[in-house]
Scaffold this motif. Structure first.
Motif, PDB file in Angstrom:
ATOM      1  N   ASP A  51       0.853  -1.657  -0.299  1.00 58.20           N
ATOM      2  CA  ASP A  51      -0.284  -0.448   0.382  1.00 58.20           C
ATOM      3  C   ASP A  51       0.589   0.989  -0.200  1.00 58.20           C
ATOM      4  N   THR A  52       1.842   1.372   0.859  1.00 57.25           N
ATOM      5  CA  THR A  52       2.700   2.619   1.141  1.00 57.25           C
ATOM      6  C   THR A  52       3.612   2.945  -0.060  1.00 57.25           C
ATOM      7  N   GLU A  53       4.014   1.570  -1.003  1.00 55.76           N
ATOM      8  CA  GLU A  53       4.480   1.522  -2.312  1.00 55.76           C
ATOM      9  C   GLU A  53       3.949   2.501  -3.415  1.00 55.76           C
ATOM     10  N   ALA A  54       2.514   2.217  -3.154  1.00 56.28           N
ATOM     11  CA  ALA A  54       1.778   2.365  -4.356  1.00 56.28           C
ATOM     12  C   ALA A  54       2.006   3.876  -3.634  1.00 56.28           C
ATOM     13  N   SER A  55       1.612   4.494  -2.974  1.00 62.05           N
ATOM     14  CA  SER A  55       1.916   5.577  -2.143  1.00 62.05           C
ATOM     15  C   SER A  55       3.327   6.908  -2.791  1.00 62.05           C
ATOM     16  N   LEU A  56       4.031   6.143  -2.096  1.00 59.83           N
ATOM     17  CA  LEU A  56       5.132   6.315  -3.089  1.00 59.83           C
ATOM     18  C   LEU A  56       5.587   6.650  -4.317  1.00 59.83           C
ATOM     19  N   SER A  57       5.333   5.888  -5.388  1.00 62.62           N
ATOM     20  CA  SER A  57       5.559   5.692  -6.404  1.00 62.62           C
ATOM     21  C   SER A  57       4.242   6.798  -6.636  1.00 62.62           C
ATOM     22  N   ALA A  58       3.368   7.155  -6.576  1.00 61.76           N
ATOM     23  CA  ALA A  58       2.498   8.031  -7.137  1.00 61.76           C
ATOM     24  C   ALA A  58       3.117   9.575  -6.953  1.00 61.76           C
ATOM     25  N   VAL A  91      -3.154   1.207  -6.265  1.00 60.61           N
ATOM     26  CA  VAL A  91      -3.425  -0.424  -6.695  1.00 60.61           C
ATOM     27  C   VAL A  91      -4.327  -0.708  -5.433  1.00 60.61           C
ATOM     28  N   ASN A  92      -4.321  -1.493  -4.350  1.00 60.08           N
ATOM     29  CA  ASN A  92      -5.499  -1.406  -3.328  1.00 60.08           C
ATOM     30  C   ASN A  92      -4.728  -0.444  -2.074  1.00 60.08           C
ATOM     31  N   ALA A  93      -4.932   0.774  -2.183  1.00 64.07           N
ATOM     32  CA  ALA A  93      -4.538   1.324  -0.837  1.00 64.07           C
ATOM     33  C   ALA A  93      -5.352   2.898  -0.806  1.00 64.07           C
ATOM     34  N   GLY A  94      -6.336   2.236   0.217  1.00 60.43           N
ATOM     35  CA  GLY A  94      -7.715   3.329   0.216  1.00 60.43           C
ATOM     36  C   GLY A  94      -6.844   4.527   1.026  1.00 60.43           C
ATOM     37  N   THR A  95      -6.410   4.454   1.405  1.00 58.98           N
ATOM     38  CA  THR A  95      -5.178   5.712   2.644  1.00 58.98           C
ATOM     39  C   THR A  95      -5.014   6.633   1.360  1.00 58.98           C
ATOM     40  N   GLY A  96      -3.973   5.816  -0.169  1.00 63.63           N
ATOM     41  CA  GLY A  96      -3.424   6.440  -0.124  1.00 63.63           C
ATOM     42  C   GLY A  96      -4.453   7.553  -1.903  1.00 63.63           C
ATOM     43  N   ILE A  97      -5.607   6.782  -2.001  1.00 63.95           N
ATOM     44  CA  ILE A  97      -6.445   7.615  -2.953  1.00 63.95           C
ATOM     45  C   ILE A  97      -6.847   8.127  -2.905  1.00 63.95           C
ATOM     46  N   ARG A  98      -7.752   8.131  -1.220  1.00 65.69           N
ATOM     47  CA  ARG A  98      -8.914   8.836  -0.785  1.00 65.69           C
ATOM     48  C   ARG A  98      -7.556  10.160  -0.349  1.00 65.69           C
ATOM     49  N   LEU A  99      -6.416   9.222   0.177  1.00 64.75           N
ATOM     50  CA  LEU A  99      -5.544  11.771   1.076  1.00 64.75           C
ATOM     51  C   LEU A  99      -4.712  12.093  -0.649  1.00 64.75           C
ATOM     52  N   ASP A 114      -6.319   5.801  -9.750  1.00 66.28           N
ATOM     53  CA  ASP A 114      -7.226   4.670  -9.795  1.00 66.28           C
ATOM     54  C   ASP A 114      -6.458   3.630  -8.960  1.00 66.28           C
ATOM     55  N   GLY A 115      -7.040   2.291  -9.614  1.00 68.52           N
ATOM     56  CA  GLY A 115      -6.153   1.619  -8.405  1.00 68.52           C
ATOM     57  C   GLY A 115      -6.749   0.085  -9.025  1.00 68.52           C
ATOM     58  N   SER A 116      -6.234  -1.145  -8.229  1.00 66.24           N
ATOM     59  CA  SER A 116      -6.845  -2.595  -8.474  1.00 66.24           C
ATOM     60  C   SER A 116      -7.860  -2.645  -8.787  1.00 66.24           C
ATOM     61  N   ALA A 117      -8.848  -4.104  -9.358  1.00 62.58           N
ATOM     62  CA  ALA A 117      -9.855  -3.747  -8.619  1.00 62.58           C
ATOM     63  C   ALA A 117     -10.604  -3.996  -7.401  1.00 62.58           C
ATOM     64  N   GLN A 118      -9.725  -4.276  -7.009  1.00 63.13           N
ATOM     65  CA  GLN A 118     -10.598  -4.441  -5.262  1.00 63.13           C
ATOM     66  C   GLN A 118     -10.463  -2.875  -4.675  1.00 63.13           C
ATOM     67  N   LEU A 119      -9.456  -2.703  -5.455  1.00 62.27           N
ATOM     68  CA  LEU A 119      -9.698  -0.635  -5.168  1.00 62.27           C
ATOM     69  C   LEU A 119     -11.049  -0.127  -5.533  1.00 62.27           C
ATOM     70  N   ARG A 120     -11.280  -0.548  -7.045  1.00 58.95           N
ATOM     71  CA  ARG A 120     -11.544  -0.206  -6.857  1.00 58.95           C
ATOM     72  C   ARG A 120     -13.402  -0.318  -6.578  1.00 58.95           C
ATOM     73  N   ARG A 121     -14.116  -1.363  -5.972  1.00 53.32           N
ATOM     74  CA  ARG A 121     -14.629  -1.777  -5.111  1.00 53.32           C
ATOM     75  C   ARG A 121     -15.590  -0.612  -3.867  1.00 53.32           C
ATOM     76  N   GLY A 143     -19.238   6.700  -8.470  1.00 54.16           N
ATOM     77  CA  GLY A 143     -18.570   6.200  -6.404  1.00 54.16           C
ATOM     78  C   GLY A 143     -17.971   5.892  -6.660  1.00 54.16           C
ATOM     79  N   TYR A 144     -17.155   5.428  -8.325  1.00 51.64           N
ATOM     80  CA  TYR A 144     -15.768   4.645  -7.852  1.00 51.64           C
ATOM     81  C   TYR A 144     -14.776   4.693  -8.371  1.00 51.64           C
ATOM     82  N   ALA A 145     -14.171   4.394  -8.154  1.00 55.52           N
ATOM     83  CA  ALA A 145     -12.108   4.918  -8.733  1.00 55.52           C
ATOM     84  C   ALA A 145     -12.156   4.490 -10.652  1.00 55.52           C
TER      85      ALA A 145
END
Ligand code: S3P
Length: 435
Positions: A51-58, A91-99, A114-121, A143-145
């Motif tokens: 999750d945190t690597e996804a935020s770092l890459s962003a 990717v899967n990071a809910g905190t990452g996409i919302r912040l 955007d993110g994974s299929a899981q995050l898109r739900r 209402g979704y990514a």
């Protein structure tokens, strides 16, 4: 196809001392706020997880240079962000996409998150709605990514959050840094306050009075020298394992003891858990300390109201503890569990059911009669790190061997989970099996 699974053998007690990886909530915020601060931010004990690597890459895709001194040590050269040339994939990071949605809403360039299929739900209107009230130009997919964000002039708002969510609060406050006028967030209960603490440490004009947080924009954020304390949400797994496996006594060092996060310790102690906590100081502006836990005769408990938010990520592992406690456990006010990485009420009830557990699901919680005997089984972590790690602990308290399909997802928050459990003498191995 070969997938990595946990193979869990009960029978050995947990003993010794361990350190869990850095706090996930703080590690996301360290990279986002390090990017916004003017100058060089130094972060140690950062969490190198999915999750945190996804935020770092962003953040890197936004033109911020981040030197990687080691897996856990970062040097962030913060300042102005630049238009990304690609979709920001959380990717899967809910905190990452919302912040990040809050930060992107205030930028003079467009972005797509955007993110994974899981995050898109996972629901995004909880941040899209207040950000739009601030004037943000955001388009979601019902209402979704993915979230398409275009430049817009933001104005501060006075927002009563419908749910006690640190992600929502954080997104609004971060957008407030780029808005005209003050932003006020009123929370219905004490959601984790890491964004507020960090913003204050960076020199932002922010104050909290009761449940009301007020931010005035305009301050230049200064960089920090920052050390991330261990994640109490990760510590909870070996902790509960020690409580339920006879003969166990463990020590977990340098754990974040921020009171907005310690609901699990309060509840387990009320259940009769033998836990001692020694505060040792501060790390990254958060209280830290050592936790000792020994095998305990637990009693069932009623959980609801304010404490739910302070232990929201710990309900899967709490459910395991409750199965080993005498008497009835009854949880309510925890409907948020249904919109985490998975529907954590339904999934835990179903997977623990494969081990023989009888748990009754309710819309906003569950109840069960404890002191149940679990039998080892093949269970599925369902690509949800906290489900997978909780099932491992259930396996340590069961009779016979347990296989948890999907070991990989635990690296979303707790890289080296099996190694940490083994260092405490628990028989948890990772092994590929062919499906
Ligand atoms: C988090 C807030 C919580 C929590 C999540 C991390 C954060 O979510 O469940 O794992 O770092 O802000 P909500 O804000 O949706 O309650």
């Amino acid at each position: 196809m070969a997938v990595d699974c946990f193979i869990v053998q009960p029978g050995t007690s947990l003993n010794g001392m361990a350190r869990v990886p850095g706090d996930k909530s703080l590690s996301h915020r360290a990279v986002f706020l390090g990017a916004l601060a003017h100058g060089t931010t130094h972060v140690r004990d950062w969490l190198p997880a999915g999750d945190t690597e996804a935020s770092l890459s962003a953040v890197r895709a936004l033109g911020i240079e981040i030197e990687r001194r080691s897996a856990t040590e970062l040097v962030i050269h913060g300042g102005a962000l630049n238009a990304p040339s690609q979709t920001l994939d959380l990717v899967n990071a809910g905190t990452g996409i919302r912040l990040l949605a809050g930060i992107m809403a205030g930028q003079p360039f467009p972005s797509v998150l955007d993110g994974s299929a899981q995050l898109r739900r996972r629901p995004m209107n909880r941040v899209v709605t207040p950000l739009k009230q601030m004037g943000a130009d955001i388009e979601s997919q019902n209402g979704y990514a993915p979230l398409h964000i275009r430049p817009a002039a933001l104005r501060g708002i006075h927002y009563h959050m419908p749910m006690a969510s640190a992600q929502v609060k954080g997104a609004i406050l971060l957008a407030g840094l780029f808005a005209e006028g003050e932003t006020v967030v009123v929370q219905p209960g004490p959601a984790r306050d890491h964004t507020e603490r960090l913003l204050a440490a960076l020199g932002a004009d922010i104050r909290t009075e009761g449940d009301t947080i007020t931010l005035r924009p305009g301050s230049t954020l200064r960089p920090l020298n920052y050390s991330v304390p261990g994640d109490i949400s990760s510590a909870a797994f070996p902790l509960v394992a020690a409580l339920i496996v006879p003969g166990s006594a463990i020590t977990l060092e340098h754990v974040n003891l921020n009171p907005t996060r310690t609901g699990i310790l309060d509840v387990l102690r009320e259940m009769g858990a033998d836990i001692t906590i020694t505060e040792t100081g501060l790390a990254g502006g958060e209280p830290v300390g050592t936790i000792h836990a020994s095998h305990s005769a637990l009693k069932g408990i009623r959980v609801g109201g304010e404490v739910v938010v302070r232990m929201i990520d710990e309900f899967p592992i709490f459910m395991v503890a409750a199965l080993f406690a005498e008497g009835e456990t009854y949880v309510r006010d925890a409907g948020e569990l249904r919109v985490k990485e998975t529907d954590r009420i339904a999934v835990m009830v179903e997977e623990l059911g494969k081990m023989g557990a009888r748990i009754t699901e309710m819309e906003d919680g569950f109840y069960l009669y404890g002191a149940q005997k679990l039998t080892g089984a093949v269970v599925d972590g369902r690509d949800d790190h906290r489900i997978s790690m909780s099932l491992v602990v259930a396996g340590l308290g069961a009779s016979g061997s347990t296989t948890v399909l999907d070991a990989r997802c635990t690296s979303d928050s707790f890289p080296g989970y099996a190694e940490t459990m083994r260092s405490l003498n628990a028989d948890v191995r990772v092994s590929p099996i062919t499906t």
